[in-house]
Scaffold this motif. Sequence first.
Motif, PDB file in Angstrom:
ATOM      1  N   ASP A   1      14.010 -86.525 -99.608  1.00 42.19           N
ATOM      2  CA  ASP A   1      14.413 -86.732 -98.456  1.00 42.19           C
ATOM      3  C   ASP A   1      14.647 -85.859 -97.452  1.00 42.19           C
ATOM      4  OD1 ASP A   1      13.313 -89.447 -98.875  1.00 42.19           O
ATOM      5  OD2 ASP A   1      15.110 -90.587 -98.902  1.00 42.19           O
ATOM      6  N   TRP A   2      15.980 -85.072 -97.894  1.00 34.69           N
ATOM      7  CA  TRP A   2      17.066 -83.986 -97.592  1.00 34.69           C
ATOM      8  C   TRP A   2      15.819 -82.849 -97.709  1.00 34.69           C
ATOM      9  CZ3 TRP A   2      17.909 -79.804 -99.653  1.00 34.69           C
ATOM     10  CH2 TRP A   2      18.804 -79.051 -98.476  1.00 34.69           C
ATOM     11  N   ALA A   3      15.260 -82.201 -97.903  1.00 28.81           N
ATOM     12  CA  ALA A   3      14.159 -81.652 -98.314  1.00 28.81           C
ATOM     13  C   ALA A   3      12.923 -81.765 -97.908  1.00 28.81           C
ATOM     14  CB  ALA A   3      14.136 -81.325 -99.766  1.00 28.81           C
ATOM     15  N   TRP A   4      12.649 -82.738 -97.225  1.00 26.68           N
ATOM     16  CA  TRP A   4      10.867 -82.491 -97.241  1.00 26.68           C
ATOM     17  C   TRP A   4      10.939 -82.366 -95.642  1.00 26.68           C
ATOM     18  CZ3 TRP A   4       6.134 -81.368 -98.018  1.00 26.68           C
ATOM     19  CH2 TRP A   4       5.309 -81.478 -97.768  1.00 26.68           C
ATOM     20  N   ARG A   5      10.314 -81.953 -95.891  1.00 26.48           N
ATOM     21  CA  ARG A   5       9.955 -81.889 -93.550  1.00 26.48           C
ATOM     22  C   ARG A   5       8.815 -81.962 -92.892  1.00 26.48           C
ATOM     23  NH1 ARG A   5      14.467 -82.930 -94.076  1.00 26.48           N
ATOM     24  NH2 ARG A   5      16.670 -81.433 -93.527  1.00 26.48           N
ATOM     25  N   GLY A   6       7.846 -82.165 -93.739  1.00 22.50           N
ATOM     26  CA  GLY A   6       6.368 -81.974 -93.151  1.00 22.50           C
ATOM     27  C   GLY A   6       5.722 -83.637 -93.651  1.00 22.50           C
ATOM     28  N   PRO A   7       4.794 -83.830 -92.839  1.00 19.20           N
ATOM     29  CA  PRO A   7       4.122 -85.211 -93.221  1.00 19.20           C
ATOM     30  C   PRO A   7       4.347 -86.056 -94.228  1.00 19.20           C
ATOM     31  CG  PRO A   7       2.571 -83.750 -93.478  1.00 19.20           C
ATOM     32  CD  PRO A   7       3.458 -82.858 -93.208  1.00 19.20           C
ATOM     33  N   GLU A   8       4.453 -87.734 -93.904  1.00 14.95           N
ATOM     34  CA  GLU A   8       4.611 -88.006 -95.545  1.00 14.95           C
ATOM     35  C   GLU A   8       3.508 -88.152 -96.861  1.00 14.95           C
ATOM     36  OE1 GLU A   8       7.480 -89.631 -96.621  1.00 14.95           O
ATOM     37  OE2 GLU A   8       8.382 -88.633 -95.239  1.00 14.95           O
ATOM     38  N   TRP A   9       1.916 -88.458 -95.756  1.00 10.04           N
ATOM     39  CA  TRP A   9       1.260 -88.334 -96.590  1.00 10.04           C
ATOM     40  C   TRP A   9       0.556 -87.288 -97.508  1.00 10.04           C
ATOM     41  CZ3 TRP A   9      -2.353 -84.492 -96.204  1.00 10.04           C
ATOM     42  CH2 TRP A   9      -2.904 -83.560 -95.512  1.00 10.04           C
ATOM     43  N   LEU A  10       1.552 -85.727 -97.483  1.00  6.06           N
ATOM     44  CA  LEU A  10       1.023 -84.626 -97.838  1.00  6.06           C
ATOM     45  C   LEU A  10       1.994 -84.615 -99.136  1.00  6.06           C
ATOM     46  CD1 LEU A  10      -0.047 -81.941 -98.699  1.00  6.06           C
ATOM     47  CD2 LEU A  10       1.079 -80.874 -96.901  1.00  6.06           C
TER      48      LEU A  10
ATOM     49  N   LEU B   1      14.876 -87.657-115.387  1.00  9.29           N
ATOM     50  CA  LEU B   1      14.167 -86.711-114.174  1.00  9.29           C
ATOM     51  C   LEU B   1      13.197 -87.213-113.797  1.00  9.29           C
ATOM     52  CD1 LEU B   1      14.919 -84.617-112.787  1.00  9.29           C
ATOM     53  CD2 LEU B   1      14.309 -82.624-114.254  1.00  9.29           C
ATOM     54  N   ALA B   2      12.022 -87.235-114.819  1.00 14.53           N
ATOM     55  CA  ALA B   2      10.834 -87.442-114.396  1.00 14.53           C
ATOM     56  C   ALA B   2      10.221 -88.584-113.550  1.00 14.53           C
ATOM     57  CB  ALA B   2      10.020 -87.197-115.513  1.00 14.53           C
ATOM     58  N   THR B   3      11.062 -89.672-114.104  1.00 19.46           N
ATOM     59  CA  THR B   3      11.183 -90.888-113.093  1.00 19.46           C
ATOM     60  C   THR B   3      11.448 -90.977-111.680  1.00 19.46           C
ATOM     61  OG1 THR B   3      11.185 -91.907-115.333  1.00 19.46           O
ATOM     62  CG2 THR B   3      11.410 -93.496-112.945  1.00 19.46           C
ATOM     63  N   SER B   4      12.802 -90.336-111.511  1.00 22.44           N
ATOM     64  CA  SER B   4      13.126 -90.056-109.919  1.00 22.44           C
ATOM     65  C   SER B   4      12.215 -89.762-109.038  1.00 22.44           C
ATOM     66  CB  SER B   4      14.519 -89.574-110.433  1.00 22.44           C
ATOM     67  OG  SER B   4      15.102 -90.445-111.452  1.00 22.44           O
ATOM     68  N   LEU B   5      11.791 -87.965-109.985  1.00 25.72           N
ATOM     69  CA  LEU B   5      11.494 -87.525-109.228  1.00 25.72           C
ATOM     70  C   LEU B   5       9.890 -88.085-108.614  1.00 25.72           C
ATOM     71  CD1 LEU B   5      11.210 -84.731-108.221  1.00 25.72           C
ATOM     72  CD2 LEU B   5      10.377 -83.884-110.356  1.00 25.72           C
ATOM     73  N   THR B   6       9.241 -88.626-109.566  1.00 20.82           N
ATOM     74  CA  THR B   6       8.047 -89.391-109.371  1.00 20.82           C
ATOM     75  C   THR B   6       7.726 -89.962-108.029  1.00 20.82           C
ATOM     76  OG1 THR B   6       7.403 -88.997-111.341  1.00 20.82           O
ATOM     77  CG2 THR B   6       5.906 -91.184-110.130  1.00 20.82           C
ATOM     78  N   ILE B   7       9.155 -91.456-108.028  1.00 22.23           N
ATOM     79  CA  ILE B   7       9.779 -92.232-107.155  1.00 22.23           C
ATOM     80  C   ILE B   7       9.867 -91.141-105.943  1.00 22.23           C
ATOM     81  CG2 ILE B   7      10.766 -93.805-106.472  1.00 22.23           C
ATOM     82  CD1 ILE B   7      10.795 -94.504-108.962  1.00 22.23           C
ATOM     83  N   GLY B   8      10.084 -90.207-106.163  1.00 22.23           N
ATOM     84  CA  GLY B   8      11.309 -89.599-104.727  1.00 22.23           C
ATOM     85  C   GLY B   8       9.767 -88.781-104.011  1.00 22.23           C
ATOM     86  N   ILE B   9       9.061 -87.772-104.457  1.00 23.95           N
ATOM     87  CA  ILE B   9       7.653 -87.713-103.862  1.00 23.95           C
ATOM     88  C   ILE B   9       7.015 -89.214-103.582  1.00 23.95           C
ATOM     89  CG2 ILE B   9       7.911 -85.644-105.406  1.00 23.95           C
ATOM     90  CD1 ILE B   9       5.431 -85.894-106.832  1.00 23.95           C
ATOM     91  N   GLY B  10       7.517 -90.311-103.592  1.00 24.58           N
ATOM     92  CA  GLY B  10       6.584 -91.403-102.225  1.00 24.58           C
ATOM     93  C   GLY B  10       5.294 -91.019-103.866  1.00 24.58           C
ATOM     94  N   GLY B  11       5.887 -91.260-105.192  1.00 20.81           N
ATOM     95  CA  GLY B  11       4.386 -91.978-105.955  1.00 20.81           C
ATOM     96  C   GLY B  11       5.259 -93.649-106.039  1.00 20.81           C
ATOM     97  N   SER B  12       3.801 -94.311-106.647  1.00 17.86           N
ATOM     98  CA  SER B  12       3.791 -95.113-106.686  1.00 17.86           C
ATOM     99  C   SER B  12       4.392 -95.894-108.184  1.00 17.86           C
ATOM    100  CB  SER B  12       2.925 -96.023-106.032  1.00 17.86           C
ATOM    101  OG  SER B  12       2.821 -97.607-106.200  1.00 17.86           O
ATOM    102  N   GLY B  13       5.198 -96.749-108.651  1.00 16.76           N
ATOM    103  CA  GLY B  13       5.287 -97.477-110.310  1.00 16.76           C
ATOM    104  C   GLY B  13       6.632 -97.907-109.989  1.00 16.76           C
TER     105      GLY B  13
END
Length: 559
Positions: free
Chosen positions: A250-259, A308-320
Amino acid sequence: MALAVMVGAGAGAGSIVFRWCITAFTHLFSGHADYAAAPGTGNPHVPWLGPYFVLIVPVLGGLLYGPLVNRFAKEARGHGVPEVMLAVAQRGGRISPKVAVVKTLASALTIGSGGSVGREGPIVQIGSALGSTLGRMTRATEHRMKLLVACGAAGGIAATFNAPLAGVFFAMELILGTFSAEAFGATVLASVTASVIGRAAFGDAAFLELPAFRVDHFAQYGLFALLGVVAAVVGVGFARVLYLIEDACDWAWRGPEWLRPAVGGLALGLVLLALPEMYGVGYPVLEKATADGYAVGFLLLLLVGKMLATSLTIGIGGSGGVFAPSLFIGAMLGAAYGTGVHHLLPGTAGSVGAYALVGMGAVFAGAARAPITAVVILFELTGEYSIILPLMLAIVLATVTSRLLTRDTIYTLKLRRRGIDLEGAAPGARIGAQQVGSVMDPLPSSLSASTELTDAADLLGLSGYGALPVVDDSGQYVGVVTAQAIAEALTEQPDAAPAEVGRLAEMPARVTTDQPLAQALHALLSAAGTGVPVLDPAHGSPVGWLSHQSALRAVHTAG
């Protein structure tokens, strides 16, 4: 009951569609039915890329599910179960019907393109959305709407894992948060219906092939107990890492959520390139770990990699979901632990697979604090009754340790971070937010623990209360005695009745002056008498009395 069967059938059908979508997208993106079964190999669709195709597929998947979730159902992002818990606790069981469709596609795309998440969270949300939709169509009452949502969750779990009992207890323990004959009957019908449909499509075998379990030596129970405590620490740590990485994203991303999922997919691709066993759900890797197929160092690497992989998948906006990752992490921890104690105590430790199985249930119990679900699902997966004793021991210790370490679970922490307390009033509610100290009545006169039962009965009758606090000879609060308890003792067992009222005192659920009224209502409704003492949070001594009348008075004033 008819609606419960219909919801179960819908959840069973939904699980078939969902699993078909996962298989189809996994084959499309990786060229394999399950890439975790052949980690590090190339994609036959693009053989010239070799194993480096994993750098690209999470980006492609993100480009597909990112706009889908952002445009049609933002609640389909993440692991799903907290949203269902919130809908039942504070929204009358209302879930948008769009969620079922969007969650199916988004989660299947996430898992198929390498997202290291589970399929139980999505199927719970899918089944619950179907139950909520059917409830709206039939104009069900709020109570039945919530029950239908729980039926959808139970059916989804039952069909996905071929574990009908686990589906029932998952729905009651996590979704409804309560046990009743009506809820049990309805969720059983839904779970059985979904299981029958799931077995017709997937067969009658468990979704995991796990080794036989046995306890070789009595001393192993001490080793299992220690594993339960360690598993709780790992389960709580998994929840912390999950939301820490989500905060970092959340802190690192500044672009549109869909991307965001597509750009974040680059980071996920690097993790998959370094550790391809993290691709998708990872059941083949889990099975190999329970069969003692990895060295201790690699097991620990897989444990950290999954977090790490699960947290990153959800952190970037993944669904699971996070249920299957919890089982995966538990299997790695248990297998590593079992290998270690086997080298230290070769004649006592027993098989490594036993510790892997117990670790699976204990880490999930530590993360989610759903001990009944954890015991039942591992029992159903193995079919071995001999697993029950060590499994129960480790899971109970994991649950207790987890509660000592944190007040939240991996599910409720997501909501609390958004300012939502499932036990409190809904955001924006006009009532229930008052503190108990502002609405309580004066504390009635306490009974001494040495008061004779006949005298206590007279005092209770004159007091106008159905219950009174009890204090010992030093004035310390020891509980509450109800008129019903005294009457039963004097009439049903007059010869064996205790001489003093202190023997009948029971400690009710703790209510303090600084609690919100909405939270205290749970304790008030479960109390045997007409009210409960309100305690000073600092000293634990009674300072007031919360009765049904005082609660209703506060509600009327707020309204």
